[in-house]
Design an enzyme around this catalytic site. Structure first.
Site, PDB file in Angstrom:
ATOM      1  CG  ASP A   1      64.745   6.738   2.426  1.00  0.00           C
ATOM      2  OD1 ASP A   1      64.185   7.460   1.388  1.00  0.00           O
ATOM      3  OD2 ASP A   1      65.358   7.497   3.745  1.00  0.00           O
TER       4      ASP A   1
ATOM      5  CD  GLU B   1      65.586   9.707  -2.192  1.00  0.00           C
ATOM      6  OE1 GLU B   1      64.943  10.308  -2.143  1.00  0.00           O
ATOM      7  OE2 GLU B   1      65.970   9.313  -1.398  1.00  0.00           O
TER       8      GLU B   1
HETATM    9  C1  ARE Z   1      59.071  14.972   8.616  1.00  0.00           C
HETATM   10  C2  ARE Z   1      58.190  16.280   8.020  1.00  0.00           C
HETATM   11  C3  ARE Z   1      59.334  16.753   8.239  1.00  0.00           C
HETATM   12  C4  ARE Z   1      60.327  17.048   9.938  1.00  0.00           C
HETATM   13  C5  ARE Z   1      60.580  15.270   9.572  1.00  0.00           C
HETATM   14  C6  ARE Z   1      61.052  15.402  11.381  1.00  0.00           C
HETATM   15  O1  ARE Z   1      57.858  15.622   6.846  1.00  0.00           O
HETATM   16  O2  ARE Z   1      58.912  18.054   8.771  1.00  0.00           O
HETATM   17  O3  ARE Z   1      60.964  17.974  10.041  1.00  0.00           O
HETATM   18  O4  ARE Z   1      59.349  14.321   9.579  1.00  0.00           O
HETATM   19  O5  ARE Z   1      60.481  15.107  12.324  1.00  0.00           O
HETATM   20  C7  ARE Z   1      60.037  11.076   3.795  1.00  0.00           C
HETATM   21  C8  ARE Z   1      59.345  12.674   3.758  1.00  0.00           C
HETATM   22  C9  ARE Z   1      59.424  14.206   5.122  1.00  0.00           C
HETATM   23  C10 ARE Z   1      59.519  13.542   6.016  1.00  0.00           C
HETATM   24  C11 ARE Z   1      60.867  12.277   5.859  1.00  0.00           C
HETATM   25  C12 ARE Z   1      60.537  11.681   7.721  1.00  0.00           C
HETATM   26  O6  ARE Z   1      59.375  13.280   2.659  1.00  0.00           O
HETATM   27  O7  ARE Z   1      58.934  15.320   5.137  1.00  0.00           O
HETATM   28  O8  ARE Z   1      60.164  14.554   7.104  1.00  0.00           O
HETATM   29  O9  ARE Z   1      60.098  11.632   5.080  1.00  0.00           O
HETATM   30  O10 ARE Z   1      59.890  11.548   8.642  1.00  0.00           O
HETATM   31  C13 ARE Z   1      66.221  15.185   0.474  1.00  0.00           C
HETATM   32  C14 ARE Z   1      66.622  14.128   0.382  1.00  0.00           C
HETATM   33  C15 ARE Z   1      66.165  12.585  -0.106  1.00  0.00           C
HETATM   34  C16 ARE Z   1      64.359  12.591   0.695  1.00  0.00           C
HETATM   35  C17 ARE Z   1      63.749  13.829   0.303  1.00  0.00           C
HETATM   36  C18 ARE Z   1      61.948  13.857   1.105  1.00  0.00           C
HETATM   37  O11 ARE Z   1      67.543  14.022  -0.299  1.00  0.00           O
HETATM   38  O12 ARE Z   1      66.886  11.531   0.232  1.00  0.00           O
HETATM   39  O13 ARE Z   1      64.552  15.343   0.751  1.00  0.00           O
HETATM   40  N1  ARE Z   1      63.479  11.737  -0.203  1.00  0.00           N
HETATM   41  C19 ARE Z   1      63.778  10.421   1.006  1.00  0.00           C
HETATM   42  C20 ARE Z   1      62.300   9.202   0.537  1.00  0.00           C
HETATM   43  C21 ARE Z   1      61.779  10.403   1.661  1.00  0.00           C
HETATM   44  C22 ARE Z   1      61.934  10.337   3.562  1.00  0.00           C
HETATM   45  C23 ARE Z   1      63.261  10.339   3.385  1.00  0.00           C
HETATM   46  C24 ARE Z   1      64.402  10.303   2.428  1.00  0.00           C
HETATM   47  C25 ARE Z   1      63.319  10.506   4.722  1.00  0.00           C
HETATM   48  O14 ARE Z   1      61.820   9.580  -0.570  1.00  0.00           O
HETATM   49  O15 ARE Z   1      59.864  10.010   1.265  1.00  0.00           O
HETATM   50  O16 ARE Z   1      61.084  11.714   4.310  1.00  0.00           O
HETATM   51  O17 ARE Z   1      63.935   9.659   5.206  1.00  0.00           O
HETATM   52  C26 ARE Z   1      65.774  19.134  -2.815  1.00  0.00           C
HETATM   53  C27 ARE Z   1      67.283  18.688  -2.429  1.00  0.00           C
HETATM   54  C28 ARE Z   1      67.222  17.043  -2.113  1.00  0.00           C
HETATM   55  C29 ARE Z   1      66.092  16.847  -1.320  1.00  0.00           C
HETATM   56  C30 ARE Z   1      65.112  17.826  -1.413  1.00  0.00           C
HETATM   57  C31 ARE Z   1      63.704  18.061  -0.604  1.00  0.00           C
HETATM   58  O18 ARE Z   1      65.610  18.717  -4.515  1.00  0.00           O
HETATM   59  O19 ARE Z   1      68.648  18.450  -3.872  1.00  0.00           O
HETATM   60  O20 ARE Z   1      68.280  15.743  -2.182  1.00  0.00           O
HETATM   61  O21 ARE Z   1      65.648  15.267  -1.160  1.00  0.00           O
HETATM   62  O22 ARE Z   1      65.954  18.810  -2.591  1.00  0.00           O
HETATM   63  O23 ARE Z   1      64.507  18.639   0.194  1.00  0.00           O
END
Ligand code: ARE
Ligand code: CA
Length: 499
Positions: A197, A233
């Site tokens: 991740d 990822e």
């Molecule tokens: C949650 C709440 C937030 C709060 C946080 C902490 O939604 O509001 O601030 O908790 O309290 C997942 C959810 C998130 C969640 C998080 C933790 O999607 O909403 O936050 O779990 O519970 C970026 C990263 C990429 C990431 C995406 C979502 O680069 O790695 O954001 N994806 C992975 C997983 C997700 C997961 C996480 C990472 C965290 O697949 O499921 O989040 O472990 C542009 C950029 C990207 C960016 C994207 C979105 O495109 O190029 O890099 O992705 O915008 O911001």
């Protein structure tokens, strides 16, 4: 140290998003193994914070509290049992590992975690790992908020908090060792690889050091010396300084452009058309095929999280979705991953889903419900099980049968009717135009009668066919007719569907 040993060139991974370990074990034995699925991606198996506001969102599993193996999907014992039963059924397990961070800085203090481990988020104490304040990046991050504020700055993307999540300092040997030991405990249990991740948020050299500490796969199930299959990822749609290619030397990398572009083509947006797919791949700005992990949608972008935008196709639009998945599975590019989802009460308000947080079907106490299988093979109780749709299942077989064969005999009408083969093993025809497709096409396949695996399939006895029959002549040509109004406007035949 990265080889794909047992896994390179293998075919379809299915993400059983939020499934319980017990249900996955049964699915491996009863369905995935017999139907030639290569592997399952499981939801993060590590202990996570329990979020009550909103109520038990799926995303709480991306906020680790420790590397103990109890989660909403089950106990460590159930995890172990699942891994061994899936391996026995010939289905590998890839674990989603969340190693960039721990829980949110605002998660508070106490034992509201899935194994009941104590933590104190504001003091950055996670005694069950153990991690304490010195194991986090606070000294390195220079933004005012402590969070990532600007994706154009590679330092804050790696060293600051992703959406407020406590950011681990992987430059430190203790952190590397703890993370590697977590991953090794899974490898020793028989896991065959990892979805890692949030790799964009970790320095490639730190990941390299961690991967270098990983054990070989367990020899109870895998050949001596097999290395874990790793897919990272990294969301790279262009436009940011951090590139997917910085990670491709370490393992496979998610190719997010794939689903975004394919979605746009199938939706026929901006005059995109299927005929354009003739050159789909590297020349479209996609990474080299042998580094790419591809998918039509994932657990984030099917609900507006992550990236890919509004062109992403999901089970909510099944007709176009099936076309996209069939194209992906027929086409040789990349290692393919299928999404298996649950339905939730989607509430779109100005394009944003108010319920994008909703967790899997669950009981009032928050525990996840089992996945019931209906007599017709579909899933009940809000589990969508795209991987059980017969069109998708049969295309998984197509991909296995066609594996290693080049794309061949491309045909298109210049618009949204296309066809292509995979050597002499398989042939697919897709009609996404508003008019009938009726053409005699070179399939490259041996003469004979074949059963279309989309409108039906070959019967168990091997001689009957519940779908369209396609006759390939001595010259390799066959006539295809697909009306624009058909529920599934595509036809696929392969060596295994010969009557
Ligand atoms: C949650 C709440 C937030 C709060 C946080 C902490 O939604 O509001 O601030 O908790 O309290 C997942 C959810 C998130 C969640 C998080 C933790 O999607 O909403 O936050 O779990 O519970 C970026 C990263 C990429 C990431 C995406 C979502 O680069 O790695 O954001 N994806 C992975 C997983 C997700 C997961 C996480 C990472 C965290 O697949 O499921 O989040 O472990 C542009 C950029 C990207 C960016 C994207 C979105 O495109 O190029 O890099 O992705 O915008 O911001
Ligand atoms: Ca980081």
């Amino acid at each position: 140290h990265y080889h794909c040993s047992t896994t390179c060139g293998t075919t379809s991974i299915v993400h059983l998003f939020e499934w319980r370990w017990r249900d996955i074990a049964e699915e491996c034995e009863n369905y995935l193994g017999p139907n030639g699925f290569d592997a399952v991606q499981i939801s993060p198996p590590s202990e996570n914070v329990v979020v009550a506001q909103p109520w038990r969102p799926w995303w709480e599993r991306y906020q680790p509290i420790s590397y103990k193996l109890c989660s909403r999907s089950g106990t460590e014992q159930e995890l172990r049992d699942m891994i061994s039963r899936c391996n026995k059924a010939g289905v590998k397990i890839y674990a989603d590992v969340v190693i960039n961070h721990m829980c949110s800085a605002s998660a508070g203090e106490g034992r509201r975690s899935t194994c009941g481990s104590y933590f104190n988020a504001s003091k950055e104490e996670f005694p069950s790992v153990p991690y304490s304040a010195s194991h986090f990046n606070d000294d390195k991050c220079t933004t005012a908020s402590g969070n990532i504020e600007n994706y154009q700055d590679i330092y804050q993307v790696r060293d600051c908090r992703l959406v407020g999540l406590l950011d681990l300092a992987h430059r430190k040997e203790h952190v590397r060792e703890r993370v590697a030991s977590y991953m090794n405990s899974l490898l020793d249990m028989g896991v065959a690889g990892f979805r890692v991740d949030a790799c964009k948020h970790m320095w490639p050299q730190d990941l390299n050091a961690i991967y270098g500490q990983l054990h070989n796969l367990n020899t109870e199930w895998f050949p001596e010396g097999s290395r874990p299959f790793i897919y990272q990822e990294v969301i790279d749609l262009g436009g940011e300084p951090i590139k997917a290619s910085e990670y491709s030397g370490l393992g496979h990398v998610t190719e997010f452009k794939y689903g975004a572009k394919l979605g746009s083509v199938i939706r026929r947006w901006n005059r995109d058309k299927l005929a354009d797919l003739k050159t789909f791949g590297e020349s479209w700005g996609l990474m080299p095929s042998n580094q790419a992990l591809v998918f039509v949608d994932n657990h984030d972008n099917q609900r507006g999280h992550g990236a890919g935008g509004t062109s992403i196709l999901t089970f909510w639009e099944p007709r176009m979705y099936k076309m996209a998945v069939a194209f992906m599975l027929a086409h040789p590019y990349g290692v393919t991953r299928l999404m298996s989802s649950y339905r939730w009460d989607r509430r779109l308000l100005d394009g944003k889903d108010q319920n994008d947080w909703m967790g899997p079907p669950s009981y009032p106490d928050g525990s996840t419900k089992p996945v019931p299988i209906n007599p017709d093979g579909s899933c009940g109780g809000d589990w969508v099980c795209e991987h059980r749709w017969h069109q998708i299942r049969n295309m998984v077989t197509f991909r296995n049968v066609a594996h290693g064969q080049p794309l061949s005999n491309w045909w298109d009408n210049g618009e949204n009717q296309i066809a292509f083969g995979r050597g002499d093993r398989g042939f697919i025809v897709i009609n996404n135009d508003d008019c009938t497709l009726d053409a005699s096409l070179q399939t490259g396949m041996p003469a004979g009668c074949y059963c279309d695996v989309i409108s039906g399939q070959r019967t168990a006895a091997g001689t009957g066919c519940t779908g369209k029959r396609i006759t390939v002549g001595e010259d390799g040509r066959a006539r295809f007719s697909i009306k624009a109004s058909e529920e599934d406007p595509f036809v696929a035949i392969h060596s295994g569907s010969k009557l």
